[in-house]
Structures are given as C-alpha cells and as structure tokens.
Write a protein that holds these residues in place. Structure first.
Motif, PDB file in Angstrom:
ATOM      1  N   LYS A   1      53.853  23.689  40.956  1.00 53.33           N
ATOM      2  CA  LYS A   1      52.509  23.283  41.358  1.00 53.33           C
ATOM      3  C   LYS A   1      51.676  23.064  40.114  1.00 53.33           C
ATOM      4  O   LYS A   1      51.833  23.775  39.117  1.00 53.33           O
ATOM      5  CB  LYS A   1      51.835  24.373  42.199  1.00 53.33           C
ATOM      6  CG  LYS A   1      52.226  24.370  43.641  1.00 53.33           C
ATOM      7  CD  LYS A   1      51.167  25.033  44.546  1.00 53.33           C
ATOM      8  CE  LYS A   1      50.798  26.408  44.127  1.00 53.33           C
ATOM      9  NZ  LYS A   1      49.894  27.059  45.104  1.00 53.33           N
TER      10      LYS A   1
ATOM     11  N   ARG B   1      52.261  19.008  43.813  1.00 56.81           N
ATOM     12  CA  ARG B   1      53.427  19.851  43.994  1.00 56.81           C
ATOM     13  C   ARG B   1      54.674  18.975  43.863  1.00 56.81           C
ATOM     14  O   ARG B   1      54.771  17.946  44.520  1.00 56.81           O
ATOM     15  CB  ARG B   1      53.378  20.485  45.390  1.00 56.81           C
ATOM     16  CG  ARG B   1      54.396  21.561  45.643  1.00 56.81           C
ATOM     17  CD  ARG B   1      54.343  21.981  47.093  1.00 56.81           C
ATOM     18  NE  ARG B   1      53.176  22.778  47.434  1.00 56.81           N
ATOM     19  CZ  ARG B   1      53.146  24.107  47.424  1.00 56.81           C
ATOM     20  NH1 ARG B   1      54.223  24.785  47.071  1.00 56.81           N
ATOM     21  NH2 ARG B   1      52.059  24.755  47.780  1.00 56.81           N
TER      22      ARG B   1
ATOM     23  N   ASP C   1      46.492  29.519  45.892  1.00 59.94           N
ATOM     24  CA  ASP C   1      46.306  28.934  44.555  1.00 59.94           C
ATOM     25  C   ASP C   1      45.866  29.956  43.513  1.00 59.94           C
ATOM     26  O   ASP C   1      45.448  29.586  42.410  1.00 59.94           O
ATOM     27  CB  ASP C   1      45.291  27.791  44.628  1.00 59.94           C
ATOM     28  CG  ASP C   1      45.788  26.676  45.531  1.00 59.94           C
ATOM     29  OD1 ASP C   1      47.014  26.430  45.557  1.00 59.94           O
ATOM     30  OD2 ASP C   1      44.965  26.060  46.219  1.00 59.94           O
TER      31      ASP C   1
END
Lengths: 324, 324
Positions: free
Chosen positions: B36, B51, B307
């Motif tokens: 990512k 990604r 994240d």
C-alpha cells in the motif's frame, strides 16, 4: 570506607551547581527495618556506611524519615567537617513518583502521596532526589555493574519478594511509579499471594517462597533458600521439586520480558543469587527453551552487592549537581 | 483523498531540510501480499492511496521492494506534477532495525539484514525512513489516535496473529528490533505455535485462532472471528468457550504488561476489534481481576483504522525533514 571494587567506570565529574568537583553526596536507603546511609565521592565510592533502625512513624508517615535524614546530614557534616555535602539521594520501597519526588504509597511504611524530595529540600536547603530502591539498585548495575554498556536490560531482585528495574534503550521505565512489579505478574503454578491475587511469580519463584514451600512440603523448617538448594543438590526430591518449580516460574517470567521488550540481558540480584550456577545454569536452559525467534538474553549475576541501592541513590543525587 | 477525520492534532510543520513547508512525503506499507502506498501532506492527511501486489523477489530479497518503491515515487511524481515529494517512509513486518533502517529478518518476505533505508536513499536521492509496520501503526495511535496524550501505552494489533507497539514514558521501545512480540509470549492454555513454542498467546487469543479453534471444536467452518462472536452471543456453547478462552488469554498477557511496565492504556486494533464491546467489556473485567495494587489500565479500541501503518510511515518520513 567501602569502595566499589573495582570501579569499572567512574561517575562523570560534574560541573557542579554548587561547591566544587570534590563535593560529596549523602545517600540514604530507607528500608522496612533499617535505614542505611553513606557519603559518596564523585567517583561513586561509598564512604562511612551507617545503619540505624528506620524511625517509627509519629503522626504523618514520612515525616519521621525527613527528620531522621536531616539529622543524618548534620551527623555526617560533624564527622567530615572538611567536606562539602552538596546533595541528598533518598531511596525507598513502594510506589514512587521519581519525577516529582513523591512517595505515592508504601504498604510497610505507611505513607501516601508524601512529598519526600520537597520536604527534605526545605528541611536541609540541599537538592534532593527521591527514587525507588530497586530502581536505584538497577541504575547502579547499569552504570557500574553487570549491565554496563547494555541498553535493554531487566534487573530482577529476587529475595523475600521479587521486584525489578526495567531498562529499555538505556532508559529506566517508570510507568508512573508502577513499573517493575515482576513479583506480582502471574505465572502458571503460582499460589495465593498476599497482594490478593492468585499466581504471582513471587509466591513460587522468590527466595522466600522457596524456603516457605520446602518447609511446608517436607515438614522440615529451613531458614532460607540456600538450604533448599543444598538439599536438592544432595538428592532430596522435595528440595528438587521446589527448586525446579521456582526456576520454571522465573523462566516463564523472563520469557515474557523478552517477548514484550526484546530484553538483551537479565541481571539477577538479591538473596537467591547466593545459589550461583545452581540457579543460573538451569534457568538459562529453561529460558532458552521458552524462546524461539526472539532475542536470546544473557543471564547475569548482579555485581554491585548489598550496597547497590546506596550507590544508585548517590548517582541520582549526583545527577542533580550535573543538571544544567 | 482520505483525511484523518477529525485530525485531533496536526503534524508539526517542519522547517524542512529541503523544499517548502508544503512538501509531501511518500508512505509505503509492505505487506505479505499487498503493497500500500500514499502521499501524506504536512497535516498528516493521506492522499491517493494505492494498493498493488507485493513484488515477488527476484534474486536478493528486498531488492524488488526497493525497485518497486522507486517506481512508485516516479508514478506519484507523474500524477502530482506540481507537488514536491521530499522524503519516503517505508514500513514492513518482521524484525526491523529502525535506527539503521535495516530489515533484519522477514520469514514471509525472505530478507535478512537488508539495508532498506540506505538502498532506497541511493535509488531515489531522498531521505528514507524504515520502520516496523505495527510500530508505525502504534506511532499513529499515539500521535493522532486512541492514545494521544498518554505515555505508557501498548498498542496490540490482534488479527491473524498478534503483535504490539510498546511505549514507555512516551517513547516506543525498540529492543533491537525484537520488542512487541506479544503474540509469542506464553499464556496458560496456549497451544502449539508455528514458531516452535507451545503456549503462545496468538494460538488462542488472536482472531485467527478464534476462527480456527471454533472450526476445529464445532466441526463447522467459519470464515472469521466475527462469526464466532455471533455464535457465542446466540448461546452456542462452543463459541462461548472459544471466546472466553481468547479473552482469558488476552487478559493474562495484558496483566503481564501492566505489572512489568505500569501500562496506563492498552489500545486494541486489528480484525478482532470488529467485535467491539463484546470483546472489550469482558476483557476489561478480566484484566481488572488479574490486578491488585497495580496501575489499572484503560482498554481502548484503536481509532486509526486500516491506514494506521501508512500514517505512521508518513510520520517517520516527516521526522526526517524535521531533523536538525
């Protein structure tokens, strides 16, 4: 005069805030029964170690410690009239707020939130540090003893109970005064503990527990863990079992430290270290068996002896003089 | 564009080593299957999250990651031609030497002692940080998330396995790259582990273990821990037992952290937090029962989401620009 023999390194010679580079500091170690004190020179050597009974509390717990400490300062000044005593390092058990110099709590000595550093500073006019006794002993092992030069270290003091000083990346972990309670972390096979929990390490892994369990299981009273190690070495199955259980419990807890912190060295001090390799060799083996890809720590015997706490207290006091 | 919603604080605006205060950094999170990436602005907001598959190793493991990262930099520069990308923050699993930017070891990805920071710095000409993925996620929780303002914190990521970021007095513990292996600390009732030990926490306390054990004990395959929580809530005794065992194991390990470190907050992230209060409420109760005079930690759900690692990677890269 007791010197550190040999001093592997010396305290940094400070640019002192007051007085000269030859200033002494007064180190005081408040125990449950005894109060030990000494002067320390800039190289870390202890001078004129004295031991008196810990004064009984009259009124506010902690106040009698301050009074006794101030009286000790006067006594040392009388005994060493040509020396300047420039700071005081006080250490004690219990929960300690080292940042603010406060005794948060001591079950044995009775204080709660007593501002030791502030009170003794006002009573004497000197800079005062206040630290945890086991933490200070750990500081001494880090600076002068078994752990010098290392960063990720746990110093475990295994005596009547078990407490520790935890160092990560060279710095002692404070945890708001709550860090290092290794004796009250649970292990498989642990027994009922005076703290109210079941399973604490010190119910099975401490020198006190080894003597107590042997007495209970064999019906033969022993004064200490040393006799249980001797019995085990002579083939006594009860002694063997009690020692094995203690080693299993200690190895379990050491593996926890390593997994959580990546500890590179565990320094073992306190009464149990009298057992020497009869403790350390099987403990090393079991710790190894409890680890896989983890860091594999070295297990070391403490080097600073009975006065480690005093030496650490002196280090803390010296730091006050070094501070900018 | 994904923003931190709401950003409780913002990244310190640096006096940048290069470029202006509006510089972006490139954050790259190397996983076992996916890689990512995102840009991050000075306030910590992530921009243009992408990604791709983690590139297969060709030759020296790690080299393909460097090549892919350099290619990503070129792609982002192409997509954002008016922006200056001033540093790169790379994170990865395994054993990580953050001080030297070296990937010590990754079982899944195959490298040993690969100098990621140095190699990517030479490939791109930019400052590069290299950090542990879970550590970086922990950094994000400390700076922006559930643990902001706290000092003695453990962030536990409970998913397929269990790993943690350990903070003492506000600083993340590195332990030479070996700290935070909470999933491979032993607990009573733990099972055989792929690491070679018996009893590791993640064999019984992870989301992966919950699903696996339920499938084994009930004969009914479930895709994940979520279904086991649902079964337990519906009165399924096997589901109840598997959940209870997991909570008992997690509570045991949390109590270890608290006794050793005086941890004031445990932040739980990863897949298992989908269970919400069905996890946290009984876990809080059991942790409390495992403690006496210790510090009593708050248990919090992680806030930074999927994240968190990228945000932490960006923080590390930003730190390079802040450095004097």
């Amino acid at each position: 005069m007791t010197t550190i023999d040999p001093p592997p390194t010396s305290l940094p010679t400070p640019e002192p805030a007051t007085g000269t580079g030859q200033d002494l500091v007064l180190a005081i170690d408040v125990g449950g029964t005894d109060l030990k004190s000494a002067l320390a020179d800039p190289a870390g050597a202890l001078i004129d170690i004295r031991r008196t009974a810990t004064p009984a509390s009259s009124g506010v717990p902690g106040e009698s410690i301050v009074e006794r400490s101030a009286a000790l300062l006067a006594e040392y000044r009388g005994a060493w009239p040509t020396k300047n005593i420039a700071a005081i390092g006080l250490i004690a058990p219990g929960l300690v707020d080292e940042v603010n110099g406060v005794g948060i709590y001591s079950a044995n000595l009775g204080w709660r939130d007593f501002p030791f550093a502030d009170r003794l500073r006002r009573a004497t006019g000197l800079p005062v540090s206040y630290a945890h006794d086991v933490g200070a002993a750990g500081d001494a092992e880090m600076r002068f003893g078994a752990a010098r030069g290392l960063g990720d270290v746990v110093v475990m003091i295994v005596g009547t109970g078990i407490a520790g000083a935890v160092f990560c990346d060279g710095k002692r972990v404070l945890g708001g005064g709550y860090a290092g309670e290794l004796g009250h972390a649970q292990v498989p096979g642990g027994l009922d503990c005076t703290c109210g929990l079941r399973g604490c390490l010190e119910t099975i892994g401490s020198a006190g527990a080894i003597a107590r369990r042997y007495t209970e299981l064999s019906g033969q009273a022993v004064p200490g863990a040393r006799e249980v190690f001797a019995a085990a070495a002579a083939g006594d199955p009860v002694g063997r079992r009690v020692i094995d259980d203690a080693i299993t419990a200690l190895a379990f807890s050491i593996a926890q430290l390593v997994a959580i912190l990546g500890t590179e060295a565990v320094v073992i001090g306190g009464g149990l270290t009298q057992a020497g390799d009869a403790l350390l060799d099987p403990l090393r083996l079991q710790v190894k068996q409890n680890l896989s890809f983890h860091r594999h720590p070295v297990l070391l015997a403490a080097q600073m002896g009975q006065d480690a706490g005093l030496i650490g207290a002196a280090l803390r006091a010296r730091d006050l003089l070094d501070a900018p």
